[in-house]
Write a protein that holds these residues in place. Structure first.
Motif, PDB file in Angstrom:
ATOM      1  N   ILE A 103       7.408 -39.408  26.478  1.00 16.58           N
ATOM      2  CA  ILE A 103       6.234 -40.285  26.399  1.00 16.58           C
ATOM      3  C   ILE A 103       5.391 -40.189  27.665  1.00 16.58           C
ATOM      4  O   ILE A 103       4.164 -40.316  27.632  1.00 16.58           O
ATOM      5  CB  ILE A 103       6.669 -41.749  26.117  1.00 16.58           C
ATOM      6  CG1 ILE A 103       5.468 -42.593  25.681  1.00 16.58           C
ATOM      7  CG2 ILE A 103       7.394 -42.370  27.298  1.00 16.58           C
ATOM      8  CD1 ILE A 103       5.843 -43.907  25.054  1.00 16.58           C
TER       9      ILE A 103
ATOM     10  N   GLU B 160       6.221 -49.371  23.185  1.00 16.31           N
ATOM     11  CA  GLU B 160       6.069 -48.446  24.320  1.00 16.31           C
ATOM     12  C   GLU B 160       4.807 -47.597  24.194  1.00 16.31           C
ATOM     13  O   GLU B 160       4.286 -47.086  25.176  1.00 16.31           O
ATOM     14  CB  GLU B 160       7.287 -47.516  24.410  1.00 16.31           C
ATOM     15  CG  GLU B 160       8.596 -48.177  24.830  1.00 16.31           C
ATOM     16  CD  GLU B 160       9.325 -48.885  23.701  1.00 16.31           C
ATOM     17  OE1 GLU B 160      10.441 -49.354  23.916  1.00 16.31           O
ATOM     18  OE2 GLU B 160       8.752 -48.972  22.577  1.00 16.31           O
ATOM     19  N   PHE B 161       4.273 -47.438  23.005  1.00 18.01           N
ATOM     20  CA  PHE B 161       3.062 -46.617  22.807  1.00 18.01           C
ATOM     21  C   PHE B 161       1.816 -47.352  23.277  1.00 18.01           C
ATOM     22  O   PHE B 161       0.753 -46.751  23.418  1.00 18.01           O
ATOM     23  CB  PHE B 161       2.915 -46.204  21.343  1.00 18.01           C
ATOM     24  CG  PHE B 161       3.982 -45.252  20.855  1.00 18.01           C
ATOM     25  CD1 PHE B 161       4.350 -45.231  19.527  1.00 18.01           C
ATOM     26  CD2 PHE B 161       4.625 -44.384  21.725  1.00 18.01           C
ATOM     27  CE1 PHE B 161       5.334 -44.351  19.053  1.00 18.01           C
ATOM     28  CE2 PHE B 161       5.617 -43.512  21.291  1.00 18.01           C
ATOM     29  CZ  PHE B 161       5.960 -43.492  19.951  1.00 18.01           C
ATOM     30  N   GLU B 162       1.924 -48.659  23.525  1.00 17.28           N
ATOM     31  CA  GLU B 162       0.735 -49.413  23.961  1.00 17.28           C
ATOM     32  C   GLU B 162       0.262 -48.936  25.332  1.00 17.28           C
ATOM     33  O   GLU B 162      -0.873 -49.139  25.717  1.00 17.28           O
ATOM     34  CB  GLU B 162       1.049 -50.920  23.981  1.00 17.28           C
ATOM     35  CG  GLU B 162       1.199 -51.502  22.572  1.00 17.28           C
ATOM     36  CD  GLU B 162       1.858 -52.889  22.585  1.00 17.28           C
ATOM     37  OE1 GLU B 162       2.280 -53.357  21.508  1.00 17.28           O
ATOM     38  OE2 GLU B 162       1.945 -53.483  23.693  1.00 17.28           O
TER      39      GLU B 162
ATOM     40  N   LEU C  12       3.934 -39.652  16.555  1.00 21.41           N
ATOM     41  CA  LEU C  12       4.308 -40.779  17.430  1.00 21.41           C
ATOM     42  C   LEU C  12       5.190 -41.731  16.641  1.00 21.41           C
ATOM     43  O   LEU C  12       4.722 -42.419  15.736  1.00 21.41           O
ATOM     44  CB  LEU C  12       3.039 -41.496  17.905  1.00 21.41           C
ATOM     45  CG  LEU C  12       2.109 -40.678  18.817  1.00 21.41           C
ATOM     46  CD1 LEU C  12       0.692 -41.225  18.767  1.00 21.41           C
ATOM     47  CD2 LEU C  12       2.624 -40.688  20.239  1.00 21.41           C
ATOM     48  N   GLY C  13       6.488 -41.742  16.979  1.00 16.37           N
ATOM     49  CA  GLY C  13       7.429 -42.668  16.338  1.00 16.37           C
ATOM     50  C   GLY C  13       8.194 -42.016  15.213  1.00 16.37           C
ATOM     51  O   GLY C  13       7.586 -41.626  14.209  1.00 16.37           O
TER      52      GLY C  13
ATOM     53  N   LEU D  89       0.061 -41.578  14.530  1.00 14.71           N
ATOM     54  CA  LEU D  89       0.822 -42.783  14.864  1.00 14.71           C
ATOM     55  C   LEU D  89       1.532 -43.243  13.590  1.00 14.71           C
ATOM     56  O   LEU D  89       0.884 -43.703  12.656  1.00 14.71           O
ATOM     57  CB  LEU D  89      -0.135 -43.867  15.393  1.00 14.71           C
ATOM     58  CG  LEU D  89       0.419 -45.148  15.995  1.00 14.71           C
ATOM     59  CD1 LEU D  89       0.909 -46.132  14.943  1.00 14.71           C
ATOM     60  CD2 LEU D  89       1.543 -44.892  16.993  1.00 14.71           C
TER      61      LEU D  89
ATOM     62  N   ILE E 113      -0.031 -45.822  26.285  1.00 17.41           N
ATOM     63  CA  ILE E 113      -0.625 -44.466  26.277  1.00 17.41           C
ATOM     64  C   ILE E 113      -2.076 -44.539  26.751  1.00 17.41           C
ATOM     65  O   ILE E 113      -2.863 -45.341  26.254  1.00 17.41           O
ATOM     66  CB  ILE E 113      -0.554 -43.850  24.861  1.00 17.41           C
ATOM     67  CG1 ILE E 113       0.912 -43.596  24.474  1.00 17.41           C
ATOM     68  CG2 ILE E 113      -1.350 -42.540  24.791  1.00 17.41           C
ATOM     69  CD1 ILE E 113       1.106 -43.091  23.050  1.00 17.41           C
TER      70      ILE E 113
ATOM     71  N   TRP F  38      -5.122 -43.119  26.308  1.00 19.72           N
ATOM     72  CA  TRP F  38      -5.773 -42.208  25.356  1.00 19.72           C
ATOM     73  C   TRP F  38      -6.966 -41.493  25.991  1.00 19.72           C
ATOM     74  O   TRP F  38      -7.262 -40.345  25.667  1.00 19.72           O
ATOM     75  CB  TRP F  38      -6.201 -42.975  24.110  1.00 19.72           C
ATOM     76  CG  TRP F  38      -5.035 -43.377  23.267  1.00 19.72           C
ATOM     77  CD1 TRP F  38      -4.367 -44.565  23.287  1.00 19.72           C
ATOM     78  CD2 TRP F  38      -4.364 -42.553  22.300  1.00 19.72           C
ATOM     79  NE1 TRP F  38      -3.322 -44.538  22.387  1.00 19.72           N
ATOM     80  CE2 TRP F  38      -3.299 -43.324  21.770  1.00 19.72           C
ATOM     81  CE3 TRP F  38      -4.549 -41.244  21.843  1.00 19.72           C
ATOM     82  CZ2 TRP F  38      -2.436 -42.828  20.796  1.00 19.72           C
ATOM     83  CZ3 TRP F  38      -3.697 -40.756  20.856  1.00 19.72           C
ATOM     84  CH2 TRP F  38      -2.650 -41.531  20.345  1.00 19.72           C
TER      85      TRP F  38
ATOM     86  N   ASP G  70       9.521 -40.487  20.663  1.00 22.48           N
ATOM     87  CA  ASP G  70      10.033 -41.793  20.220  1.00 22.48           C
ATOM     88  C   ASP G  70      10.877 -42.372  21.361  1.00 22.48           C
ATOM     89  O   ASP G  70      11.730 -41.685  21.923  1.00 22.48           O
ATOM     90  CB  ASP G  70      10.892 -41.640  18.942  1.00 22.48           C
ATOM     91  CG  ASP G  70      11.213 -42.989  18.322  1.00 22.48           C
ATOM     92  OD1 ASP G  70      10.679 -43.300  17.241  1.00 22.48           O
ATOM     93  OD2 ASP G  70      11.978 -43.753  18.954  1.00 22.48           O
TER      94      ASP G  70
ATOM     95  N   ASP H 121      -4.136 -42.806  12.501  1.00 29.85           N
ATOM     96  CA  ASP H 121      -3.434 -44.068  12.758  1.00 29.85           C
ATOM     97  C   ASP H 121      -2.981 -44.647  11.411  1.00 29.85           C
ATOM     98  O   ASP H 121      -3.779 -45.189  10.656  1.00 29.85           O
ATOM     99  CB  ASP H 121      -4.392 -45.035  13.483  1.00 29.85           C
ATOM    100  CG  ASP H 121      -3.733 -46.379  13.775  1.00 29.85           C
ATOM    101  OD1 ASP H 121      -4.427 -47.265  14.324  1.00 29.85           O
ATOM    102  OD2 ASP H 121      -2.543 -46.542  13.442  1.00 29.85           O
TER     103      ASP H 121
ATOM    104  N   HIS I 186       5.848 -48.308  18.012  1.00 32.28           N
ATOM    105  CA  HIS I 186       6.697 -48.858  19.071  1.00 32.28           C
ATOM    106  C   HIS I 186       5.829 -49.473  20.156  1.00 32.28           C
ATOM    107  O   HIS I 186       4.762 -48.944  20.482  1.00 32.28           O
ATOM    108  CB  HIS I 186       7.537 -47.747  19.696  1.00 32.28           C
ATOM    109  CG  HIS I 186       8.592 -47.190  18.781  1.00 32.28           C
ATOM    110  ND1 HIS I 186       9.613 -47.954  18.251  1.00 32.28           N
ATOM    111  CD2 HIS I 186       8.786 -45.936  18.303  1.00 32.28           C
ATOM    112  CE1 HIS I 186      10.387 -47.194  17.492  1.00 32.28           C
ATOM    113  NE2 HIS I 186       9.909 -45.971  17.483  1.00 32.28           N
TER     114      HIS I 186
END
Ligand SMILES: NC(=O)C1=CN([C@@H]2O[C@H](COP(=O)(O)OP(=O)(O)OC[C@H]3O[C@@H](n4cnc5c(N)ncnc54)[C@H](O)[C@@H]3O)[C@@H](O)[C@H]2O)C=CC1
Ligand SMILES: CC(=O)N[C@@H]1[C@@H](OP(=O)(O)OP(=O)(O)OC[C@H]2O[C@@H](n3ccc(=O)[nH]c3=O)[C@H](O)[C@@H]2O)O[C@H](C(=O)O)[C@@H](O)[C@@H]1O
Length: 492
Positions: A393, A412-414, A344-345, A406, A416, A418, A378, A428, A410
């Motif tokens: 994403i 934008e990942f908030e 991720l990223g 992770l 997700i 899970w 990304d 992480d 970014h």
């Protein structure tokens, strides 16, 4: 003898020089319209009203000429470029020599990268110096903002400009005025977040550059003894950061063995004003911090053991993260040769569209060397451009991965979900995820700021912290040793 527009050696009063500068009488050329050059050209335009931006990339020039910004993530930049271009205060061209011919102040802010042998690559600076020299006139002022190895203005740039322009060194000014800004806050920083350092190859260059930046910046101007001192200031700022990140990373790797959260310990140690430990992470990216130490390492005889070792520690972090991914896969019974991992990223830090020296790309290499199948997601770059299978994403929950790492948080990942993902291992590396209540097995590099150990789930279940040599006993609440072994979650 300079005409009335040249600042270097000007015979007019300083007040008149300032009036000419802010009245648009003294054309300014800015060479390099990238992440830093375009915001800088915008602030020069709003201050002087007469700026020619130069870039070798015709797409960049076309974009800026149409009043648009190609640089993302800079608050206020779109509006600034639009208004300055519309009002005729800023224009752009690919013709460096023509811009140099018109300009009396030449600002250089093009990349200063490294060769494959980690030697400073000044070829771009040399190309711009050729353009500037083609139009350099007596009384002109050349300002280098690109970060340079200490001594470059004195030993390389000044002789180069003199030789190519047929001017004597004392006919033009040259000063190093480092750019103290970060992507994401460029306009705020350029307009005066920090004091502006200026250092000339002679006192008159320092004076003239101080006049310019006293008009451009709302903060104070900090003149130093000479250009080499100013170059050293900038590189030392970067080395300070790289060495301190390496210290944080080395301490962060202790978390497994100590069975504590090093991030909690760091945050607490930093209560002290004399202690400013940085954040552990997956490595150091961008074309600044990982490069600047080499601007000294490559060119000096003096042993630089601390600086060199710090670079090695930071360069080793992607491998350390890959090792922990491998440990977690093994602990969950997955054979790494048929494991799949989602990274991720890929950019070097959140919100910045830059992948140079990105630790995420080194992590991909490390995982693939371990025969692990890697995919990447990304929001700012296409993983496919870096040889990584791209996952959208929005489609993360459409396939199951044995692990997710992770690397770059970014925003934008908030979003997700899970809980919607198949149970997996989540590594992480930034302590930005809160997955305690989920069904995932979480490893937080260096532990969490809230005090969770790296393998908190496992440690919580079994009272056994997982060190680099595998599970180790930890003292339980009553203080007696709790030596139960585990195969990674189940008592044996
Ligand atoms: N990115 C950052 O956070 C900071 C960067 N700096 C320094 O600023 C300098 C520029 O960095 P960035 O703007 O990030 O680079 P960048 O890679 O974003 O932009 C560089 C621009 O220069 C152009 N260019 C390349 N060769 C050229 C030439 N011969 N003539 C004209 N334009 C040319 C490229 O087309 C590109 O648009 C570097 O020396 C860096 O160390 C300083 C402080 C912060
Ligand atoms: C001394 C300093 O703080 N320099 C800043 C730095 O900004 P830059 O955009 O390179 O980002 P950065 O925040 O230093 O991060 C660089 C790399 O280090 C990592 N990083 C950063 C801080 C930290 O505590 N831990 C860590 O792992 C980041 O994730 C990134 O991969 O470099 C800029 C530059 O000179 O280009 C400079 O202007 C900025 O002020």
């Amino acid at each position: 003898m300079t005409d009335s527009l040249g600042l270097y050696g000007a015979e007019r009063s300083e007040r008149r020089q300032r009036e000419l500068l802010t009245g648009g009488e003294i054309p300014v050329a800015v060479y390099g319209l990238g992440k830093m050059g375009l915001p800088l050209a915008g602030v020069y335009a709003e201050t002087t009203g007469n700026v020619i931006g130069v870039d070798v990339d015709p797409v960049v020039v076309e974009t800026v000429s149409s009043g648009r910004s190609h640089v993302v993530g800079e608050p206020g930049l779109d509006e600034l470029v639009a208004e300055q271009v519309e009002s005729g205060r800023l224009e752009a061209t690919t013709d460096g020599p023509a811009a140099a011919d018109r300009a009396r102040i030449h600002v250089v802010i093009v990349p200063t990268l490294l060769t494959d042998d980690f030697e400073p690559d000044l070829s771009t600076i040399g190309a711009v110096a050729d353009d500037v020299a083609a139009g350099l006139s007596p009384g002109d002022l050349v300002i280098a903002e690109s970060t340079l190895p200490p001594g470059t203005c004195r030993d390389v740039l000044e002789p180069h400009l003199a030789a190519e322009s047929d001017l004597e060194p004392d006919e033009f000014g040259l000063a190093f005025c480092p750019e103290r800004t970060s992507s994401g806050t460029a306009l705020r920083d350029i307009r005066g977040q920090y004091p502006k350092v200026v250092g000339g190859v002679d006192d008159e260059s320092t004076r003239a550059a101080a006049v310019v930046y006293d008009e451009l910046s709302a903060n104070e101007v900090h003149p130093v003894s000479d250009a080499t001192t100013a170059e050293a200031v900038k590189v030392f700022e970067g080395i300070y950061r790289d060495v301190n990140i390496a210290l944080a990373n080395e301490l962060g790797l202790l978390a497994d063995e100590l069975g504590v959260s090093v991030r909690e310990a760091i945050e607490t140690a930093n209560d002290l004003p004399m202690c400013q430990l940085h954040d552990p992470g997956p490595g150091v990216g961008g074309h600044c911090i990982p490069y600047y130490p080499h601007f000294v390492l490559a060119g000096v005889e003096t042993p630089m053991d601390v600086v060199r070792t710090a670079r090695e520690v930071n360069d080793g972090m992607p491998g350390a993260v890959a090792g922990r991914v491998e440990d977690e896969l093994e602990a969950t019974g997955r054979d790494r040769s048929d494991a799949s991992v989602l990274v991720l990223g890929l950019t070097y830090r959140a919100g910045v569209e830059e992948t140079r020296a990105s630790p995420a790309l080194d992590l991909v290499d490390e995982l693939e060397e371990r025969e692990i199948a890697v995919a990447g997601v990304d929001p700012l770059v296409d993983p496919g451009e870096y040889g990584v299978r791209a996952v959208d994403i929005e489609a993360i929950d459409e396939e199951s991965f044995d692990a997710a790492v992770l690397v770059t948080a970014h925003e934008e990942f908030e979003g997700i979900q899970w809980d919607a993902l198949e149970p997996t291992v989540v590594v992480d590396t930034r302590d930005t995820l809160d997955l305690e209540e989920t069904h995932h097995r979480v490893y937080t590099l260096a532990g969490s700021r809230t005090g969770r150990r790296p393998n908190a789930d496992l440690a919580a279940e079994t009272g056994v912290a997982v060190g680099p040599e595998g599970p180790e006993s930890t003292m339980n609440a009553s203080g007696s040793a709790d030596v139960r072994k585990t195969d990674g979650g189940n008592d044996v």
